[in-house]
Design a protein around this motif. Structure first.
Motif, PDB file in Angstrom:
ATOM      1  N   ALA A  59     -10.719  -5.337 -13.843  1.00 37.32           N
ATOM      2  CA  ALA A  59     -11.804  -5.755 -12.956  1.00 37.32           C
ATOM      3  C   ALA A  59     -11.550  -7.165 -12.423  1.00 37.32           C
ATOM      4  O   ALA A  59     -11.753  -7.443 -11.228  1.00 37.32           O
ATOM      5  CB  ALA A  59     -13.133  -5.688 -13.692  1.00 37.32           C
ATOM      6  N   LEU A  60     -11.092  -8.063 -13.301  1.00 38.90           N
ATOM      7  CA  LEU A  60     -10.770  -9.421 -12.861  1.00 38.90           C
ATOM      8  C   LEU A  60      -9.643  -9.423 -11.833  1.00 38.90           C
ATOM      9  O   LEU A  60      -9.653 -10.217 -10.882  1.00 38.90           O
ATOM     10  CB  LEU A  60     -10.359 -10.277 -14.065  1.00 38.90           C
ATOM     11  N   SER A  61      -8.683  -8.519 -12.008  1.00 37.77           N
ATOM     12  CA  SER A  61      -7.563  -8.468 -11.066  1.00 37.77           C
ATOM     13  C   SER A  61      -8.034  -8.053  -9.677  1.00 37.77           C
ATOM     14  O   SER A  61      -7.559  -8.591  -8.667  1.00 37.77           O
ATOM     15  CB  SER A  61      -6.482  -7.508 -11.585  1.00 37.77           C
ATOM     16  N   PHE A  62      -8.965  -7.105  -9.605  1.00 34.36           N
ATOM     17  CA  PHE A  62      -9.502  -6.693  -8.309  1.00 34.36           C
ATOM     18  C   PHE A  62     -10.298  -7.828  -7.664  1.00 34.36           C
ATOM     19  O   PHE A  62     -10.222  -8.037  -6.448  1.00 34.36           O
ATOM     20  CB  PHE A  62     -10.387  -5.452  -8.470  1.00 34.36           C
ATOM     21  N   ILE A  63     -11.047  -8.565  -8.474  1.00 36.03           N
ATOM     22  CA  ILE A  63     -11.820  -9.692  -7.942  1.00 36.03           C
ATOM     23  C   ILE A  63     -10.881 -10.763  -7.398  1.00 36.03           C
ATOM     24  O   ILE A  63     -11.099 -11.309  -6.307  1.00 36.03           O
ATOM     25  CB  ILE A  63     -12.734 -10.274  -9.046  1.00 36.03           C
ATOM     26  N   ALA A  64      -9.826 -11.073  -8.160  1.00 36.26           N
ATOM     27  CA  ALA A  64      -8.856 -12.088  -7.716  1.00 36.26           C
ATOM     28  C   ALA A  64      -8.176 -11.669  -6.424  1.00 36.26           C
ATOM     29  O   ALA A  64      -8.000 -12.480  -5.498  1.00 36.26           O
ATOM     30  CB  ALA A  64      -7.816 -12.324  -8.811  1.00 36.26           C
ATOM     31  N   ALA A  65      -7.794 -10.387  -6.332  1.00 36.91           N
ATOM     32  CA  ALA A  65      -7.150  -9.896  -5.115  1.00 36.91           C
ATOM     33  C   ALA A  65      -8.107  -9.965  -3.929  1.00 36.91           C
ATOM     34  O   ALA A  65      -7.714 -10.329  -2.813  1.00 36.91           O
ATOM     35  CB  ALA A  65      -6.667  -8.464  -5.326  1.00 36.91           C
ATOM     36  N   ALA A  66      -9.380  -9.632  -4.162  1.00 35.64           N
ATOM     37  CA  ALA A  66     -10.363  -9.666  -3.082  1.00 35.64           C
ATOM     38  C   ALA A  66     -10.592 -11.099  -2.594  1.00 35.64           C
ATOM     39  O   ALA A  66     -10.740 -11.348  -1.386  1.00 35.64           O
ATOM     40  CB  ALA A  66     -11.683  -9.055  -3.557  1.00 35.64           C
ATOM     41  N   ILE A  67     -10.611 -12.057  -3.517  1.00 31.56           N
ATOM     42  CA  ILE A  67     -10.834 -13.464  -3.142  1.00 31.56           C
ATOM     43  C   ILE A  67      -9.668 -13.982  -2.302  1.00 31.56           C
ATOM     44  O   ILE A  67      -9.869 -14.602  -1.251  1.00 31.56           O
ATOM     45  CB  ILE A  67     -11.026 -14.322  -4.405  1.00 31.56           C
ATOM     46  N   THR A  68      -8.445 -13.736  -2.758  1.00 35.33           N
ATOM     47  CA  THR A  68      -7.279 -14.227  -2.005  1.00 35.33           C
ATOM     48  C   THR A  68      -7.148 -13.519  -0.670  1.00 35.33           C
ATOM     49  O   THR A  68      -6.774 -14.136   0.332  1.00 35.33           O
ATOM     50  CB  THR A  68      -5.989 -14.047  -2.818  1.00 35.33           C
ATOM     51  N   LEU A  69      -7.468 -12.228  -0.625  1.00 38.29           N
ATOM     52  CA  LEU A  69      -7.414 -11.484   0.634  1.00 38.29           C
ATOM     53  C   LEU A  69      -8.421 -12.034   1.633  1.00 38.29           C
ATOM     54  O   LEU A  69      -8.097 -12.237   2.807  1.00 38.29           O
ATOM     55  CB  LEU A  69      -7.672  -9.999   0.383  1.00 38.29           C
ATOM     56  N   THR A  70      -9.643 -12.293   1.174  1.00 47.92           N
ATOM     57  CA  THR A  70     -10.675 -12.853   2.055  1.00 47.92           C
ATOM     58  C   THR A  70     -10.244 -14.208   2.606  1.00 47.92           C
ATOM     59  O   THR A  70     -10.396 -14.494   3.797  1.00 47.92           O
ATOM     60  CB  THR A  70     -12.002 -12.998   1.290  1.00 47.92           C
ATOM     61  N   LYS A  71      -9.709 -15.036   1.723  1.00 45.87           N
ATOM     62  CA  LYS A  71      -9.266 -16.369   2.140  1.00 45.87           C
ATOM     63  C   LYS A  71      -8.176 -16.285   3.203  1.00 45.87           C
ATOM     64  O   LYS A  71      -8.207 -17.014   4.208  1.00 45.87           O
ATOM     65  CB  LYS A  71      -8.755 -17.139   0.914  1.00 45.87           C
ATOM     66  N   GLU A  72      -7.224 -15.399   3.023  1.00 46.83           N
ATOM     67  CA  GLU A  72      -6.126 -15.255   3.972  1.00 46.83           C
ATOM     68  C   GLU A  72      -6.581 -14.643   5.292  1.00 46.83           C
ATOM     69  O   GLU A  72      -6.109 -15.023   6.368  1.00 46.83           O
ATOM     70  CB  GLU A  72      -5.011 -14.404   3.367  1.00 46.83           C
ATOM     71  N   LEU A  73      -7.487 -13.658   5.239  1.00 51.01           N
ATOM     72  CA  LEU A  73      -7.997 -13.065   6.476  1.00 51.01           C
ATOM     73  C   LEU A  73      -8.757 -14.095   7.301  1.00 51.01           C
ATOM     74  O   LEU A  73      -8.632 -14.144   8.539  1.00 51.01           O
ATOM     75  CB  LEU A  73      -8.898 -11.873   6.154  1.00 51.01           C
ATOM     76  N   LYS A  74      -9.535 -14.941   6.637  1.00 54.46           N
ATOM     77  CA  LYS A  74     -10.262 -15.987   7.358  1.00 54.46           C
ATOM     78  C   LYS A  74      -9.294 -16.987   7.990  1.00 54.46           C
ATOM     79  O   LYS A  74      -9.525 -17.464   9.107  1.00 54.46           O
ATOM     80  CB  LYS A  74     -11.222 -16.710   6.404  1.00 54.46           C
ATOM     81  N   ARG A  75      -8.212 -17.307   7.276  1.00 53.15           N
ATOM     82  CA  ARG A  75      -7.224 -18.230   7.848  1.00 53.15           C
ATOM     83  C   ARG A  75      -6.583 -17.621   9.093  1.00 53.15           C
ATOM     84  O   ARG A  75      -6.420 -18.305  10.122  1.00 53.15           O
ATOM     85  CB  ARG A  75      -6.148 -18.548   6.808  1.00 53.15           C
ATOM     86  N   LYS A  76      -6.224 -16.373   9.018  1.00 53.86           N
ATOM     87  CA  LYS A  76      -5.621 -15.708  10.173  1.00 53.86           C
ATOM     88  C   LYS A  76      -6.607 -15.599  11.334  1.00 53.86           C
ATOM     89  O   LYS A  76      -6.213 -15.660  12.507  1.00 53.86           O
ATOM     90  CB  LYS A  76      -5.107 -14.326   9.768  1.00 53.86           C
ATOM     91  N   GLN A  77      -7.890 -15.450  11.012  1.00 53.63           N
ATOM     92  CA  GLN A  77      -8.901 -15.410  12.070  1.00 53.63           C
ATOM     93  C   GLN A  77      -9.029 -16.774  12.756  1.00 53.63           C
ATOM     94  O   GLN A  77      -9.143 -16.860  13.987  1.00 53.63           O
ATOM     95  CB  GLN A  77     -10.249 -14.971  11.475  1.00 53.63           C
ATOM     96  N   ARG A  78      -8.987 -17.847  11.953  1.00 54.74           N
ATOM     97  CA  ARG A  78      -9.074 -19.190  12.534  1.00 54.74           C
ATOM     98  C   ARG A  78      -7.868 -19.479  13.433  1.00 54.74           C
ATOM     99  O   ARG A  78      -7.985 -20.206  14.424  1.00 54.74           O
ATOM    100  CB  ARG A  78      -9.153 -20.250  11.421  1.00 54.74           C
ATOM    101  N   GLU A  79      -6.726 -18.919  13.072  1.00 55.67           N
ATOM    102  CA  GLU A  79      -5.512 -19.147  13.859  1.00 55.67           C
ATOM    103  C   GLU A  79      -5.386 -18.186  15.040  1.00 55.67           C
ATOM    104  O   GLU A  79      -4.385 -18.207  15.758  1.00 55.67           O
ATOM    105  CB  GLU A  79      -4.288 -19.021  12.949  1.00 55.67           C
ATOM    106  N   GLY A  80      -6.384 -17.325  15.226  1.00 61.80           N
ATOM    107  CA  GLY A  80      -6.375 -16.406  16.352  1.00 61.80           C
ATOM    108  C   GLY A  80      -5.478 -15.197  16.181  1.00 61.80           C
ATOM    109  O   GLY A  80      -5.157 -14.513  17.158  1.00 61.80           O
ATOM    110  N   LEU A  81      -5.080 -14.892  14.949  1.00 60.85           N
ATOM    111  CA  LEU A  81      -4.208 -13.757  14.693  1.00 60.85           C
ATOM    112  C   LEU A  81      -4.980 -12.465  14.463  1.00 60.85           C
ATOM    113  O   LEU A  81      -4.443 -11.370  14.663  1.00 60.85           O
ATOM    114  CB  LEU A  81      -3.321 -14.050  13.470  1.00 60.85           C
ATOM    115  N   LEU A  82      -6.218 -12.584  14.022  1.00 61.42           N
ATOM    116  CA  LEU A  82      -7.095 -11.441  13.822  1.00 61.42           C
ATOM    117  C   LEU A  82      -8.416 -11.719  14.527  1.00 61.42           C
ATOM    118  O   LEU A  82      -8.858 -12.872  14.595  1.00 61.42           O
ATOM    119  CB  LEU A  82      -7.336 -11.184  12.328  1.00 61.42           C
ATOM    120  N   HIS A  83      -9.050 -10.670  15.025  1.00 63.42           N
ATOM    121  CA  HIS A  83     -10.280 -10.848  15.797  1.00 63.42           C
ATOM    122  C   HIS A  83     -11.349  -9.869  15.343  1.00 63.42           C
ATOM    123  O   HIS A  83     -11.072  -8.909  14.609  1.00 63.42           O
ATOM    124  CB  HIS A  83      -9.996 -10.655  17.291  1.00 63.42           C
ATOM    125  N   ALA A  84     -12.572 -10.137  15.796  1.00 66.25           N
ATOM    126  CA  ALA A  84     -13.704  -9.283  15.446  1.00 66.25           C
ATOM    127  C   ALA A  84     -13.662  -7.999  16.267  1.00 66.25           C
ATOM    128  O   ALA A  84     -12.981  -7.900  17.292  1.00 66.25           O
ATOM    129  CB  ALA A  84     -15.012 -10.022  15.686  1.00 66.25           C
TER     130      ALA A  84
END
Length: 436
Positions: free
Chosen positions: A31-56
């Motif tokens: 369960a902790l591993s899934f939480i850790a993966a979700a946190i890092t994934l969210t952080k990276e997706l937000k970074r890519k969104q700020r850089e204009g690589l991913l959009h809504a």
């Protein structure tokens, strides 16, 4: 070893809290591993969104609609299962709940509590939807970002990862599967990581395609988290002693008091013969028991190279002297603690990937590096792990060796293919905005 959190808390803090017996150590770290993966994934997706690589992406939802029969039914089922099983854990006979995994997959439970839980969940869903009900349901456009879908992605990864892990484990332990197919598929024991990884990847690919998320950007965003999740999950294997350990270290033996001691000239052979009932069922012959003699250097503890997994969750080995608890077994001859090695190596590889994530600008290349590193790590550790082997043209690889070699090859091909394609031109926000 701590098969569940009850033993861990009692040993570490001297607190005896019986309800913690129901929290399996392996499941806790998964369960902790899934939480850790979700946190890092969210952080990276937000970074890519700020850089204009991913959009809504704009989607149309219907608001003001009352609860549908499907929603009420699903909530009733969820509430029923929670009440039936969780309340049953505290009210059923202790003999039925001694093994929590077997209990959860059985037909045992508290029926009145299940019915009350089901009606409660269905009633809450009806009340929630009815409170927002409009005379005429209306369509509303909402803008959904990729990081808003991390919850769905995690559920997809969990469900399809579990199914894939069970299927691949059944293929790896085919004789056990043929003997008891239902028990093999619906047991919490026996999970093959690569089977889970492959099936989860296919499910996430479908989800990303359906919702217009850049597939290679999503893979790159998930790569560090996948490595971190694997490292944390292996902590659960080490702490619980789930049998996912290495081959025997014949330089040591385990004393009756649970200590690991250097073996004398004939101690290894004599211990094998003394505890032949432990090794014969698994290997068929004492001559076929895999082992390696490695003494720990002076600057490292012996348990880093030879661990007996006392109180392991699968009760494998010999009885521990003067032990009267539920888990009283230890390995007569210690083994290489491969889960510990994988935790340390994968943590280091996580930081490598985390450091590379901003330097590798071509989509897909970071994920390719992840496949290569993950495959190499697992291929190497397989040489000192106990695992089922296949016979292919005179070679005897394990399932994990075959898949890890495939991952390395796939990673190399993906890396050079993505490098050849180069960096795609930047897109505007409207490129990914769709109404659907």
């Amino acid at each position: 070893m701590y098969p569940n959190l009850y033993f861990a808390i009692k040993d570490l803090f001297g607190i005896s809290w019986p309800p913690l017996r129901f929290v399996n150590s392996f499941g806790f770290f998964v369960a902790l591993s899934f939480i850790a993966a979700a946190i890092t994934l969210t952080k990276e997706l937000k970074r890519k969104q700020r850089e204009g690589l991913l959009h809504a992406r704009e989607e149309v939802i219907l608001i003001g609609k009352p609860a549908s029969p499907t929603e009420l039914t699903l909530n009733f089922i969820l509430g029923f299962l929670l009440g039936f099983k969780l309340v049953g854990l505290f009210t059923a006979d202790s003999a039925l709940t001694a093994n929590v995994q077997d209990y959860l997959m059985s037909m045992q439970g508290n029926l009145p509590a299940g019915l009350i839980g089901g009606l409660l969940f269905a009633g809450l869903k009806w009340y929630e939807k009815n409170k927002r009900k409009l005379p005429q349901p209306q369509e509303k456009k909402v803008r959904i970002w990729p990081h808003d879908r991390v919850g769905d992605l995690t559920i997809y990864a969990f469900v399809f990862g579990f199914v894939g892990a069970k299927i691949f484990n059944s293929l790896e332990t085919w004789n056990d599967f043929v003997r008891d197919p239902i028990g093999s598929l619906f047991s919490f024991s026996g999970l093959t990581f690569y089977g889970g990884l492959i099936c989860a990847a296919l499910a996430i690919w479908y989800y990303a395609r359906k919702h217009g998320i850049g597939f290679w950007h999503l893979n790159d965003a998930a790569a560090p988290g996948l490595m971190l999740a694997y490292a944390i999950g292996r902590i659960g294997c080490q702490v619980s002693g789930d049998g996912d350990w290495g081959i025997l270290n014949s330089a040591y033996i385990t004393t009756k008091t649970g200590k690991v001691a250097l073996a004398g000239p004939n101690d290894f052979t004599q211990t094998l013969q003394q505890y032949s009932q432990v090794y014969l069922p698994q290997f068929g012959s004492l001559d076929k028991v895999p082992h390696l003699s490695v003494k720990a250097p002076s600057f490292l503890p012996d348990w880093f190279f030879a661990y007996s997994y006392p109180h392991n969750v699968i009760s494998e080995g010999a009885h521990i002297l003067d032990c009267n608890t539920q888990y009283c077994s230890q390995l007569p001859i210690p083994v290489f603690p491969t889960p510990l090695y994988e935790t340390l190596s994968c943590l280091a590889l996580f930081f490598v990937l985390w450091g590379l994530r901003k330097r590798l600008t071509i989509p897909g290349t970071l994920f390719a590096i992840y496949l290569i590193l993950n495959g190499i790590e697992r291929f190497l550790v397989e040489h000192i792990r106990v695992n089922t082997t296949y016979s292919i043209f005179g070679f005897h690889p394990t399932q994990a060796e075959l898949i890890s070699a495939g991952l390395v090859i796939a990673g190399v091909l993906i890396y050079f293919n993505r490098k050849r394609r180069g960096v795609p031109p930047p897109r505007t926000a409207t490129d990914d905005v769709r109404v659907g």
